[in-house]
Design a protein around this motif. Structure first.
Motif, PDB file in Angstrom:
ATOM      1  N   ALA B 137      40.942  40.900  42.004  1.00 44.85           N
ATOM      2  CA  ALA B 137      39.950  40.198  42.824  1.00 44.85           C
ATOM      3  C   ALA B 137      38.974  41.230  43.396  1.00 44.85           C
ATOM      4  O   ALA B 137      39.358  42.344  43.727  1.00 44.85           O
ATOM      5  CB  ALA B 137      40.652  39.441  43.939  1.00 44.85           C
ATOM      6  N   LYS B 138      37.709  40.848  43.462  1.00 44.53           N
ATOM      7  CA  LYS B 138      36.670  41.782  43.921  1.00 44.53           C
ATOM      8  C   LYS B 138      36.289  41.532  45.381  1.00 44.53           C
ATOM      9  O   LYS B 138      36.132  40.400  45.799  1.00 44.53           O
ATOM     10  CB  LYS B 138      35.399  41.617  43.076  1.00 44.53           C
ATOM     11  N   ASP B 139      36.083  42.633  46.130  1.00 44.16           N
ATOM     12  CA  ASP B 139      35.612  42.517  47.514  1.00 44.16           C
ATOM     13  C   ASP B 139      34.243  41.830  47.545  1.00 44.16           C
ATOM     14  O   ASP B 139      33.948  41.067  48.454  1.00 44.16           O
ATOM     15  CB  ASP B 139      35.483  43.905  48.151  1.00 44.16           C
ATOM     16  N   SER B 140      33.422  42.123  46.528  1.00 40.84           N
ATOM     17  CA  SER B 140      32.066  41.561  46.516  1.00 40.84           C
ATOM     18  C   SER B 140      32.112  40.030  46.422  1.00 40.84           C
ATOM     19  O   SER B 140      31.252  39.353  46.979  1.00 40.84           O
ATOM     20  CB  SER B 140      31.257  42.144  45.360  1.00 40.84           C
ATOM     21  N   ASP B 141      33.132  39.495  45.731  1.00 39.31           N
ATOM     22  CA  ASP B 141      33.263  38.038  45.656  1.00 39.31           C
ATOM     23  C   ASP B 141      33.693  37.465  47.012  1.00 39.31           C
ATOM     24  O   ASP B 141      33.232  36.404  47.419  1.00 39.31           O
ATOM     25  CB  ASP B 141      34.288  37.641  44.582  1.00 39.31           C
ATOM     26  N   ARG B 142      34.590  38.203  47.677  1.00 42.86           N
ATOM     27  CA  ARG B 142      35.023  37.749  49.015  1.00 42.86           C
ATOM     28  C   ARG B 142      33.841  37.777  49.983  1.00 42.86           C
ATOM     29  O   ARG B 142      33.644  36.852  50.766  1.00 42.86           O
ATOM     30  CB  ARG B 142      36.150  38.635  49.539  1.00 42.86           C
ATOM     31  N   ASP B 143      33.042  38.843  49.896  1.00 42.91           N
ATOM     32  CA  ASP B 143      31.871  38.968  50.774  1.00 42.91           C
ATOM     33  C   ASP B 143      30.883  37.828  50.524  1.00 42.91           C
ATOM     34  O   ASP B 143      30.296  37.285  51.464  1.00 42.91           O
ATOM     35  CB  ASP B 143      31.163  40.305  50.556  1.00 42.91           C
ATOM     36  N   ALA B 144      30.723  37.475  49.233  1.00 45.73           N
ATOM     37  CA  ALA B 144      29.774  36.406  48.887  1.00 45.73           C
ATOM     38  C   ALA B 144      30.217  35.086  49.515  1.00 45.73           C
ATOM     39  O   ALA B 144      29.392  34.323  50.013  1.00 45.73           O
ATOM     40  CB  ALA B 144      29.672  36.266  47.367  1.00 45.73           C
ATOM     41  N   ALA B 145      31.514  34.814  49.500  1.00 48.23           N
ATOM     42  CA  ALA B 145      32.010  33.572  50.107  1.00 48.23           C
ATOM     43  C   ALA B 145      31.947  33.653  51.628  1.00 48.23           C
ATOM     44  O   ALA B 145      31.607  32.679  52.298  1.00 48.23           O
ATOM     45  CB  ALA B 145      33.439  33.296  49.641  1.00 48.23           C
ATOM     46  N   ASP B 146      32.249  34.843  52.176  1.00 51.85           N
ATOM     47  CA  ASP B 146      32.275  35.012  53.635  1.00 51.85           C
ATOM     48  C   ASP B 146      30.912  34.784  54.279  1.00 51.85           C
ATOM     49  O   ASP B 146      30.823  34.322  55.406  1.00 51.85           O
ATOM     50  CB  ASP B 146      32.756  36.421  54.012  1.00 51.85           C
ATOM     51  N   ARG B 147      29.855  35.132  53.540  1.00 51.97           N
ATOM     52  CA  ARG B 147      28.522  35.051  54.182  1.00 51.97           C
ATOM     53  C   ARG B 147      28.175  33.614  54.557  1.00 51.97           C
ATOM     54  O   ARG B 147      27.381  33.382  55.440  1.00 51.97           O
ATOM     55  CB  ARG B 147      27.459  35.692  53.295  1.00 51.97           C
ATOM     56  N   TRP B 148      28.800  32.612  53.875  1.00 49.67           N
ATOM     57  CA  TRP B 148      28.490  31.215  54.225  1.00 49.67           C
ATOM     58  C   TRP B 148      29.004  30.858  55.609  1.00 49.67           C
ATOM     59  O   TRP B 148      28.478  29.966  56.265  1.00 49.67           O
ATOM     60  CB  TRP B 148      29.086  30.254  53.199  1.00 49.67           C
ATOM     61  N   SER B 149      30.068  31.536  56.057  1.00 49.43           N
ATOM     62  CA  SER B 149      30.615  31.185  57.375  1.00 49.43           C
ATOM     63  C   SER B 149      29.723  31.712  58.500  1.00 49.43           C
ATOM     64  O   SER B 149      29.784  31.232  59.623  1.00 49.43           O
ATOM     65  CB  SER B 149      32.040  31.713  57.523  1.00 49.43           C
ATOM     66  N   ASP B 150      28.882  32.724  58.183  1.00 44.67           N
ATOM     67  CA  ASP B 150      27.960  33.238  59.207  1.00 44.67           C
ATOM     68  C   ASP B 150      26.794  32.278  59.436  1.00 44.67           C
ATOM     69  O   ASP B 150      26.065  32.397  60.399  1.00 44.67           O
ATOM     70  CB  ASP B 150      27.372  34.590  58.787  1.00 44.67           C
ATOM     71  N   GLN B 151      26.650  31.345  58.483  1.00 48.56           N
ATOM     72  CA  GLN B 151      25.461  30.474  58.569  1.00 48.56           C
ATOM     73  C   GLN B 151      25.778  29.125  59.204  1.00 48.56           C
ATOM     74  O   GLN B 151      24.993  28.202  59.129  1.00 48.56           O
ATOM     75  CB  GLN B 151      24.884  30.268  57.157  1.00 48.56           C
ATOM     76  N   GLY B 152      26.974  29.031  59.776  1.00 45.99           N
ATOM     77  CA  GLY B 152      27.339  27.831  60.521  1.00 45.99           C
ATOM     78  C   GLY B 152      27.614  26.610  59.700  1.00 45.99           C
ATOM     79  O   GLY B 152      27.172  26.384  58.652  1.00 45.99           O
TER      80      GLY B 152
END
Lengths: 84, 152
Positions: B137-152
């Protein structure tokens, strides 16, 4: 109580088992209890199930080591997902 | 909403037409198609094997689509993921979203792909001349999914 267990991807290969039914002692066992029982089967089991990235699902929903297991539950162990 | 897990290939134009046909008032259709890469860590990939967890895969994809619907005004959603043995350049995944407006369709399509990669229980094994490996599993994929939670 009888539970069903599935293993996927590298976990499946490490323990050389895809699917089994297992009789667990009654008394609200947790996923952690199940892992402890399975880990006694040998070094390959202990190592595969102690991986810090190991994921577990109970009845097809992501769970944790603290999740309680009930009669007839379907438990699955797998590594982080890599689809897409 | 359609979710298909299948061994066989899919036809992009047929999937697009199905979205167009089933949508009520589509102003936009966004589609994404993922292909099997031919190299990994500088090694040539000869084949790829896709494993999944039947039942949980469909459940998790439906939940991801529901999450997308809760965020954006989307009409139809279609997801196809192939399993089994695949060769480089073959189509592996399809996500199609229709909406009255392009912004919702673009966002929902990307959101669904980001969470498909981090939540849906699929596992890739790559075959190279040097041997076979389970893909990490790639950190970059986790980061891509995580960024949606910053947008409320």
């Amino acid at each position: 109580m009888l539970v069903e267990i599935w293993y996927f991807a590298r976990i499946k290969e490490a323990v050389d088992c895809e699917h089994e039914k297992l009789e667990l002692p009654d008394g609200n066992p947790t996923v952690r209890d199940l892992v402890d029982i399975l880990s006694q089967r040998g070094e390959n089991w202990r190592k595969a199930l102690s991986d810090e990235n190991l994921l577990v699902a109970v009845n097809q929903t992501v769970a944790s080591m603290q999740t309680t297991i009930a009669e007839g539950d379907e438990i699955a162990f797998f590594p982080p997902v890599t689809g897409g | 909403m359609t979710v298909k897990i299948q061994r066989q290939d899919f036809d992009l134009s047929a999937e697009y037409e199905a979205l167009r046909r089933d949508s009520r008032s589509p102003g936009a259709i966004v589609t994404f198609t993922g292909l099997v890469r031919d190299t990994s860590k500088h090694q040539l990939i000869t084949a790829m094997e896709l494993e999944h967890y039947p039942g949980m895969t469909e459940k998790s994809l439906s939940a991801i689509i529901d999450d997308a619907r809760a965020r954006w005004d989307v009409d139809q959603v279609s997801v196809i993921h192939r399993i089994g043995r695949l060769l480089p350049d073959e189509q592996i995944v399809f996500v199609g979203v229709s909406s009255s407006h392009r912004a919702a369709a673009f966002s929902a399509c990307e959101f669904i792909m980001d969470f498909l990669k981090t939540r849906a229980p699929f596992w890739k094994k790559e075959f190279t001349e040097q041997g076979s490996y389970w893909v990490d599993a790639k950190d970059s994929d986790r980061d891509a999914a995580d960024r949606w939670s910053d947008q409320g």
